[in-house]
Structures are given as C-alpha cells and as structure tokens.
Design an enzyme around this catalytic site. Structure first.
Site, PDB file in Angstrom:
ATOM      1  N   ASP A  44       0.858  -1.177   0.000  1.00  0.00           N
ATOM      2  CA  ASP A  44       0.000   0.000   0.000  1.00  0.00           C
ATOM      3  C   ASP A  44       0.905   1.240   0.000  1.00  0.00           C
ATOM      4  OD1 ASP A  44      -2.243   1.678   0.125  1.00  0.00           O
ATOM      5  OD2 ASP A  44      -3.271   0.416   1.579  1.00  0.00           O
ATOM      6  N   GLU A  69     -10.610   6.518   4.698  1.00  0.00           N
ATOM      7  CA  GLU A  69      -9.619   5.892   5.567  1.00  0.00           C
ATOM      8  C   GLU A  69      -9.728   6.373   7.012  1.00  0.00           C
ATOM      9  OE1 GLU A  69      -5.791   4.913   3.746  1.00  0.00           O
ATOM     10  OE2 GLU A  69      -6.633   5.416   1.790  1.00  0.00           O
TER      11      GLU A  69
END
Length: 627
Positions: free
Chosen positions: A308, A514
């Site tokens: 990521d 997020e």
C-alpha cells in the site's frame, strides 16, 4: 583472386545481414512465444538496476520521462486526487500516461511501465466519469452479475484515460462500522464478499477455461488488471481503528477474512495489495508467513504482490523510523512492487545495497520481477504499450450512467414504511400540491458520492463532477403541476405556514476516507437531527440517510414515517427518485447489521449478543406503480 572476391563479399554481406536480423529478433518481444519463455529471455538480459527499477511504483507528480528512463521505473500511480489538471479530459489523461510511457520504452530493453489508479466505485478520480455506489451499497444487491457489469463499465472508463491497472476491488470484510473504510466493504458476511468478487472478471475479462490456478489474466485493450485488497484482515481491527491490529485466531482469519481471496485468485486476479493492518501484533507488510508461504505458495497466486501507499515505511512506528529495516522486512516478506511513492531513490539505493551485501537474496528479486513481467506480458502491454483516443467516448457514457442508476435502485434498503403497516407512505404520489425537500444532503452531489471521489477525502458541493442530485431527481420525476420547495434546514414555522403534502428529508455523513472516517459515535452530525425533528414533527416525512455505514437512528425513528438507507449512491441520484415515487419497487436487503446503540459493537450476524435495530437481511419491499 579478383574473380573470387565478389561472391565472397556477397557471402560476407549475407552473413552480416543474418547476424543483424538475429540481433533484432528478441524472443521476449515475440507474442507467439510461450509466456514462460518470454519471461526467461527478458530476465537473463536484465541488470540488477533494471530489475530493482521494475519493483518501484512512484507517484505521477514525481514521474517524468527522464526519471522513467534513468531509473527503469516499473510503475506509476495516481494517488487520490492526483490528476494531470483540474477537470482534465480523457485525452489529457491519455497524453500524460503516454508521455511517461515513452520514457520507459526508450530504455535499453524497452520494458513498458504499468500505470495504476484507484477506481473503487467507477473511475473515481476523473472528472465526468460515472460514479457508481460504494461497495457498502452494492453488497445489498446480492447480484454478482450486476457487479460484473459495473466492473466491465469501469474498465472501459479507465481505459478511456489510457490507464491499464486499477487498485480494486476492496474485498475487506468490515466487522465494525466504526472503521473509516467500512463503505469500501461489501458486507460483514464473507459469503456476500465472495459473491461480489465477480467484479474481477468484469474488470479483467473471463478467465479461459483451461487456465492454471493462480495465473493472472487480462483480456486485452478494453480490460484492466485488477487488485484484490487489502491482504488480509483489514476489516477486523479492534474497535474498527484503521490500520490497527486484527486480533483473531488462524481459524477466524481463514473463515472470515480469507475466503474472498480464494475466489479472486481462482478468477485470475492480476495483483494483490497488502494491508496496513497487523494480525495479532505483526504488521501484514512484514508477514512472510501469510504473504509468501500462504498467498504465494499455498494458494498458488502467480500475479504480483504490491504494497500500500508508503506501506513498508509503516512497518515501524513512527513510520520511516528505520527505513533499511523496512525495506528488508517488506521485500523479504514477499512484496514484489513497492508503492514508494515519492522517495524512490532512497528505496532503490537501500534495496541495491542489501542485495549486494546478500541481506536480500537475488532469488527474492528474481521472484518479484518474474511476477511483475508476467502481469505485463499477460496484459499485452509489450504489444500495446501506448494508449490511443479510441475509447474516450466511454467516459461517463449514457449507458454507464443508466447502469449506475440501476445499481442505485438495487442498493437502497427500505427500513420503515409508514407509522403502521396498514398505512404505507411509499411510494409517494407524483401529482400533489406541494412537496418539501430538505436536508444537508438533498442538493449535494459530493456528499452523495462520498470519499474517494475526485479527491481522496471527497468534496462537498455540486461543482466536483457531473451527475444528478436527489433534489433534481425529485424535480425530474414529479408531475409538472407539483410544486417542489427546497429548504436545507427549515424551521417549524416555515413548514407549518406552507401546507406541504409531505416532505423528503435527506441527511447523513460528511465525506471522508480511511482513518479520517474512523468514528467513535456513528451519529448523524448536525443539522441532520434538527432537520429530522423539525420536519417530521410537522408533516409526513420520508428520511433518506446518505452514509457509508449504519448510523445511530433509533432516537428519531418514532418521528419518522418512512426511512431509507441509501448508503453512498454516487452520481446517479435519479435512482433514488425512481424508488421513492414508485417507478420501481424496493428490493434491497441489509448486508450489514443496523445497530441500536454504540455499546453493542462489534456486533455481527450470528453473534450471541445479537440485538439489532434492523437485522442483517432486513428490507421492506414495495411494488412498482408504473404498470
């Protein structure tokens, strides 16, 4: 001697020509050669610098043709909201991608780079793209064929901008709605998430019948490489804290969080992205047991594993505290491509040094590069590295918007319909004297799209892209004689003095993505509750909740006549009016448990303490009045 020299010269000339032809023929560039032979041929020609370059993915803002050429960069990405220009056209995207590709193709071996982007609910970074409902809504449909069609449409829109790779789908199983990424998850139930992996053949194409298990597959220029994410357990963190620790035994991990990876791999998914989260205290970005031993060796995944964003930096706390350790641990765990995204020279220098000092074995580098090249060959990137404008008309096409509108209709869940079962409020009449439309989310395209839309965190307002707000959808639907009055947060006096037939109240969450979406209260922010109280106390009302997860609604439920969970529907608000006014019937069933109070969490279907406000699978239905 003189007579002999001419044929001799001719013979030598022929030999030279043959040698030149031989030199020009490169096995790895020949699509008729078997995949394995092409990979092997290219690998043996590559230097260490060329191999390490393939393992690097950098952000477009630091990428130039010169950088691509000098460092042999294997991949470029657009982070959330990273665009060639505000409101850039499809053509502008194609030109930017091709410009960088030229740098890659001008290297000694001409290995094309692969450009990646988040396309998590349609081509969500791009102006004028079709924005589909977020996954939290799509799970409601339990319709894998619809999801596949959405994958197909998304692939065309992404390819319209010259991009061949998407960081989607998110196959997290969100077990706690406090998690800020819960809207990226299809369901709390792993079986529904497994069904929804049908988006992968939509994005990539249908895998050939005799394909070997785990081998990636992408069916040509109208399809994209997909990415199953985030491996593994990202939706199970304690209290839903993003990037945190998932505390669960191996059996729980394998039965809840792993199943959708089995489906993704059997469908030929090209890449898998590693999760920021930890499993029982160990960061996934350094978990060799799960990344190499389980994903690669046991599940036989043959595509490439990608980190990521700055994922290896976050192996340490604070991030980047011991970068050489992070490089060793991340690459050593089995991550093949590193999303750096900015400090790429530091990564290249550290990894090169560690290979030279035999801290990281050459076999690990070769495994990574083989996997990256395999995906590039399978995609046809060597044959078609440069994009053209042939698909630009696919971006935000009428057909795709109609599909998104259909998806919206199938994602809505009717939670309450009338104060008593004998007196339903929905469907609403199109012909009436006067309707009130109220609430912060009624005329706000950005709010109804949510995070990961045009920018990373999303935007409020109506200027971010093109689409239909819920207010405009209502105006489009009612009879021309019906007066529609919009007031964002009307007071009781205004409502009483206007004699409305009924009201549509649209409230919900602000946009977030997020960790910024992690919530310890799950309440609808003001003025949402005030609007519900003011309007529903004075006139019959249907409340439409725009949210990325179930929210606390119990305190207002008695006042509300009809209640609709609309999740984050995207650009096609017309799909909501289609159901409110009865052109279609409600069919959606909750794919998430709707809580009563926060202290019940975590609470999922099957738990011993299960006492929801609306249970998993709940959803009232209505019939279409069209016929």
């Amino acid at each position: 001697m003189g007579r002999f020299s001419i044929p001799m010269m001719g013979f030598m000339l022929l030999c030279c020509l043959a040698a030149l032809t031989e030199a020009k023929y490169l096995k790895y560039k020949d699509p008729k050669q078997p995949l394995g032979a092409r990979i092997k041929d290219l690998m043996k020609k590559m230097t260490l610098a060329e191999k390490i370059g393939q393992m690097v993915q950098i952000e477009r803002s630091v990428a130039t043709p010169d950088v691509m050429k000098t460092y042999f960069i294997g991949s470029v990405l657009s982070g959330g909201g990273s665009v060639p220009a505000p409101k850039a056209s499809a053509e502008a995207w194609v030109n930017m991608v091709n410009e960088l590709q030229k740098g890659s193709l001008s290297t000694r071996l001409g290995i094309p780079m692969i450009y990646g982007i988040d396309a998590v609910h349609g081509h969500n970074n791009v102006y004028n793209a079709t924005i589909f409902p977020h996954n939290v809504g799509l799970g409601v449909t339990r319709d894998p064929q619809l999801i596949k069609r959405i994958g197909d449409a998304t692939a065309l829109e992404v390819r319209a901008t010259g991009i061949p790779y998407v960081f989607a789908p998110c196959i997290a199983v969100c077990r706690d709605p406090r998690w800020g990424r819960c809207y990226e998850s299809y369901s709390e139930d792993p079986k529904i998430v497994q069904q929804m992996t049908e988006i992968i053949p939509g994005l990539q194409g249908e895998i050939p019948v005799k394909s070997r298990k785990g081998v990636p597959f992408v069916a040509g220029k109208q399809k994209v490489a997909a990415c199953a994410k985030h491996f593994v357990g990202d939706g199970g963190t304690t209290k839903g804290i993003d990037e945190n620790n998932t505390v669960i035994g191996l059996n729980g991990l394998l039965s809840i969080h792993m199943p959708a990876y089995y489906n993704s791999i059997s469908k030929g998914v090209a890449t898998v992205m590693i999760s920021y989260s930890s499993w029982n205290g160990k960061r996934m970005h350094e978990n060799r047991d799960l990344v190499t031993d389980f994903l690669k060796n046991k599940l036989k995944f043959k595509g490439f594993v990608i980190s990521d964003w700055q994922g290896i930096d976050r192996i340490t706390s604070p991030p980047h505290a011991n970068y050489s350790y992070s490089v060793e641990a991340g690459v050593g765990a089995g991550i093949d491509m590193i999303m750096v995204p900015y400090n790429f020279t530091e990564f290249i220098d550290d990894l090169t040094d560690q290979v030279k000092r035999k801290i990281i074995p050459m076999s690990r580098i070769d495994d990574a590069v083989k996997r990256i090249l395999r995906v590039k060959f399978v995609m046809g990137l060597f044959e078609n590295p440069v994009a053209d404008f042939s698909l630009v008309n696919q971006l935000g096409s009428k057909e795709h918007r109609e599909l998104a509108r259909e998806a919206v209709r199938k994602t809505l869940v009717l939670l309450k319909n009338g104060k008593s079962a004998y007196k339903p409020l929905l469907p609403l009449p199109k012909k009436t004297a006067k309707i009130l439309v109220a609430g912060s989310h009624a005329d706000n395209l950005g709010y109804q799209c949510g995070g990961w839309t045009i920018t990373w965190q999303g935007l409020g307002g109506n200027d971010l892209t093109s689409g239909t707000t819920i207010l405009n959808a209502v105006k489009n639907t009612v009879d021309p004689s019906t007066q529609v009055v919009y007031s964002e947060n009307p007071d009781a006096e205004f409502i009483k003095s206007n004699k409305f037939s009924f009201a549509i109240v649209v409230v919900g969450d602000p946009t977030y993505a997020e960790m910024y979406g992690d919530s310890n209260n799950l309440t609808i922010p003001e003025p949402g509750p005030s609007t519900i109280n003011n309007v529903c106390a004075a006139v019959e009302c249907v409340v439409v909740v725009i949210s990325g997860r179930p929210v606390i609604i119990q305190p207002y439920l008695a006042k509300i006549d009809a209640l609709v969970a609309a999740w984050l529907p995207g650009t096609e608000g017309q799909g909501i009016a289609d159901l409110l006014f009865g052109d279609y019937g409600f069919t959606g069933k909750l794919a998430r448990t709707w809580l009563k109070t926060l202290d019940q969490l975590p609470m999922n279907v099957g738990d011993p303490h299960y006492d929801p406000l609306f249970p998993f699978g709940f959803g009232l239905t209505t019939k279409s009045t069209k016929n």
